[in-house]
Design an enzyme around this catalytic site. Structure first.
Site, PDB file in Angstrom:
ATOM      1  NE  ARG A  83       1.638  11.678  11.150  1.00  0.00           N
ATOM      2  CZ  ARG A  83       2.169  10.571  10.646  1.00  0.00           C
ATOM      3  NH1 ARG A  83       1.516   9.416  10.719  1.00  0.00           N
ATOM      4  NH2 ARG A  83       3.339  10.595  10.065  1.00  0.00           N
ATOM      5  CE  LYS A 108       4.266   2.663   5.616  1.00  0.00           C
ATOM      6  NZ  LYS A 108       3.780   3.889   4.908  1.00  0.00           N
ATOM      7  NE  ARG A 137       9.903   6.180   7.072  1.00  0.00           N
ATOM      8  CZ  ARG A 137       8.733   6.132   7.714  1.00  0.00           C
ATOM      9  NH1 ARG A 137       8.514   5.238   8.652  1.00  0.00           N
ATOM     10  NH2 ARG A 137       7.789   6.980   7.402  1.00  0.00           N
ATOM     11  NE  ARG A 143      -1.700  10.248   8.270  1.00  0.00           N
ATOM     12  CZ  ARG A 143      -0.594   9.552   8.009  1.00  0.00           C
ATOM     13  NH1 ARG A 143      -0.632   8.228   7.989  1.00  0.00           N
ATOM     14  NH2 ARG A 143       0.538  10.180   7.744  1.00  0.00           N
ATOM     15  NE  ARG A 199       5.682  12.319   6.353  1.00  0.00           N
ATOM     16  CZ  ARG A 199       4.386  12.087   6.537  1.00  0.00           C
ATOM     17  NH1 ARG A 199       3.497  13.027   6.347  1.00  0.00           N
ATOM     18  NH2 ARG A 199       4.000  10.893   6.930  1.00  0.00           N
TER      19      ARG A 199
HETATM   20  P1  ADP Z   1       0.483   5.005   6.414  1.00  0.00           P
HETATM   21  O1  ADP Z   1       0.503   4.223   7.703  1.00  0.00           O
HETATM   22  O2  ADP Z   1       0.995   4.192   5.249  1.00  0.00           O
HETATM   23  O3  ADP Z   1       1.152   6.336   6.521  1.00  0.00           O
HETATM   24  P2  ADP Z   1      -2.378   5.289   6.978  1.00  0.00           P
HETATM   25  O4  ADP Z   1      -2.811   3.890   7.263  1.00  0.00           O
HETATM   26  O5  ADP Z   1      -2.254   6.234   8.121  1.00  0.00           O
HETATM   27  O6  ADP Z   1      -1.039   5.296   6.060  1.00  0.00           O
HETATM   28  O7  ADP Z   1      -3.431   5.885   5.915  1.00  0.00           O
HETATM   29  C1  ADP Z   1      -3.358   7.223   5.438  1.00  0.00           C
HETATM   30  C2  ADP Z   1      -4.784   7.812   5.302  1.00  0.00           C
HETATM   31  O8  ADP Z   1      -5.497   7.128   4.281  1.00  0.00           O
HETATM   32  C3  ADP Z   1      -5.626   7.675   6.564  1.00  0.00           C
HETATM   33  O9  ADP Z   1      -6.418   8.842   6.669  1.00  0.00           O
HETATM   34  C4  ADP Z   1      -6.497   6.440   6.323  1.00  0.00           C
HETATM   35  O10 ADP Z   1      -7.750   6.534   7.008  1.00  0.00           O
HETATM   36  C5  ADP Z   1      -6.673   6.488   4.808  1.00  0.00           C
HETATM   37  N1  ADP Z   1      -6.687   5.134   4.199  1.00  0.00           N
HETATM   38  C6  ADP Z   1      -5.908   4.074   4.545  1.00  0.00           C
HETATM   39  N2  ADP Z   1      -6.138   3.026   3.734  1.00  0.00           N
HETATM   40  C7  ADP Z   1      -7.090   3.437   2.844  1.00  0.00           C
HETATM   41  C8  ADP Z   1      -7.753   2.809   1.738  1.00  0.00           C
HETATM   42  N3  ADP Z   1      -7.455   1.551   1.360  1.00  0.00           N
HETATM   43  N4  ADP Z   1      -8.657   3.535   1.044  1.00  0.00           N
HETATM   44  C9  ADP Z   1      -8.942   4.822   1.387  1.00  0.00           C
HETATM   45  N5  ADP Z   1      -8.359   5.475   2.427  1.00  0.00           N
HETATM   46  C10 ADP Z   1      -7.444   4.795   3.146  1.00  0.00           C
HETATM   47  P1  AMP Z   2       5.380   7.482   9.943  1.00  0.00           P
HETATM   48  O1  AMP Z   2       4.405   7.533  11.074  1.00  0.00           O
HETATM   49  O2  AMP Z   2       5.823   6.084   9.625  1.00  0.00           O
HETATM   50  O3  AMP Z   2       4.902   8.238   8.727  1.00  0.00           O
HETATM   51  O4  AMP Z   2       6.701   8.229  10.469  1.00  0.00           O
HETATM   52  C1  AMP Z   2       6.668   9.588  10.845  1.00  0.00           C
HETATM   53  C2  AMP Z   2       8.097  10.140  10.937  1.00  0.00           C
HETATM   54  O5  AMP Z   2       8.821   9.429  11.956  1.00  0.00           O
HETATM   55  C3  AMP Z   2       8.952   9.988   9.679  1.00  0.00           C
HETATM   56  O6  AMP Z   2       8.728  11.029   8.747  1.00  0.00           O
HETATM   57  C4  AMP Z   2      10.363  10.010  10.273  1.00  0.00           C
HETATM   58  O7  AMP Z   2      10.756  11.326  10.617  1.00  0.00           O
HETATM   59  C5  AMP Z   2      10.182   9.238  11.570  1.00  0.00           C
HETATM   60  N1  AMP Z   2      10.412   7.773  11.372  1.00  0.00           N
HETATM   61  C6  AMP Z   2       9.497   6.777  11.524  1.00  0.00           C
HETATM   62  N2  AMP Z   2      10.050   5.589  11.274  1.00  0.00           N
HETATM   63  C7  AMP Z   2      11.344   5.821  10.936  1.00  0.00           C
HETATM   64  C8  AMP Z   2      12.437   4.997  10.534  1.00  0.00           C
HETATM   65  N3  AMP Z   2      12.314   3.665  10.414  1.00  0.00           N
HETATM   66  N4  AMP Z   2      13.625   5.610  10.273  1.00  0.00           N
HETATM   67  C9  AMP Z   2      13.776   6.943  10.394  1.00  0.00           C
HETATM   68  N5  AMP Z   2      12.790   7.772  10.743  1.00  0.00           N
HETATM   69  C10 AMP Z   2      11.582   7.227  11.016  1.00  0.00           C
END
Ligand code: ADP
Ligand code: AMP
Length: 213
Positions: free
Chosen positions: A157, A13, A85, A124, A168
């Protein structure tokens, strides 16, 4: 135009939201990014949020809703990444938008099986300075552990470590997945196969966003 990105952690995302922001001028509102910044600065919100985030749990709805009220811009295209969420957050968003005479345009579901999610999360890496996203296999930096854009150091992270990832995913299934039905009933949800590559996903996403029909 207000678009929600829904889907499990690690589905991609943030990657797509950053591209939409760079290429189409959307404002990228990530609750996770705002919370991590608050944790770093040790603000009152950050101090409260940290204990939930470290455990892989959701931060309480009241804190998140207040944060959206503060950050949601009045004008322009917005990507809500990682919000709502819970059903309570979705309902709060609806009343917030109603009060402004606006409505949600589209919800994009980033659909992905658990194996792909675990692979994405475990690899990541994030720039500790500018927040740029990397993946050890799929999007490695040019120089090991160093950000291509700002030279900052790349970190994993805390909540991407194995013990927290499982929690999660469980939280996603229990608390966030019911939103799929919530938005399906409103006929505004579009599904993407999030296992595809970054550019392929971007062009599908662009097609959905530009389609007025
Ligand atoms: P989210 O925001 O849904 O938690 P991220 O955008 O941070 O996910 O992506 C999670 C990991 O996967 C990151 O390390 C990113 O570089 C990688 N990634 C994201 N989209 C793709 C894709 N389409 N193909 C391969 N790797 C991806
Ligand atoms: P994310 O970066 O979206 O993976 O979020 C990291 C962490 O932040 C999550 O595991 C939650 O602990 C908190 N968080 C982010 N967005 C929300 C939300 N909309 N509601 C509750 N907790 C959130």
């Amino acid at each position: 135009m207000i678009v929600v990105f829904l889907g499990p952690p690690g589905a991609g995302k943030g990657t797509q939201a950053k591209l939409l922001s760079q290429r189409m001028g959307f404002y990228h509102l990530s609750t996770g990014d705002i919370l991590r910044e608050a944790v770093k600065k040790q603000t009152p919100l950050g101090i409260k949020a940290k204990e939930y985030m470290d455990r892989g749990e959701l931060v309480p709805d009241s804190l998140i809703i207040a944060l959206i009220e503060e950050y949601l811009p009045e004008k322009g295209g917005v990507i809500l990444d990682g919000f709502p969420r819970t059903i309570a957050q979705a309902e709060a968003l609806e009343s917030m938008l109603n009060a402004k005479g606006k409505k949600l345009s589209k919800v994009i579901l980033f659909d992905s099986p658990d194996e792909a999610i675990i692979d994405r999360l475990s690899g990541r890496r994030v720039c500790s300075s500018c927040g740029a996203l990397y993946h050890v296999k799929y999007n490695p930096p040019k120089k090991d552990e160093i950000c291509d854009f700002c030279g900052g150091s790349l970190v994993q992270r805390e909540d991407d470590k194995e013990a927290v990832v499982e929690k999660r995913l469980e939280v996603y299934r229990k608390q966030t997945e019911p939103l799929i039905d919530f938005y399906r009933k409103k006929n505004i949800i579009y599904r993407l196969d999030a296992t595809k590559g970054v550019e392929e996903l971007f062009s599908e996403l662009e097609g959905i966003i530009k389609d007025d029909g």
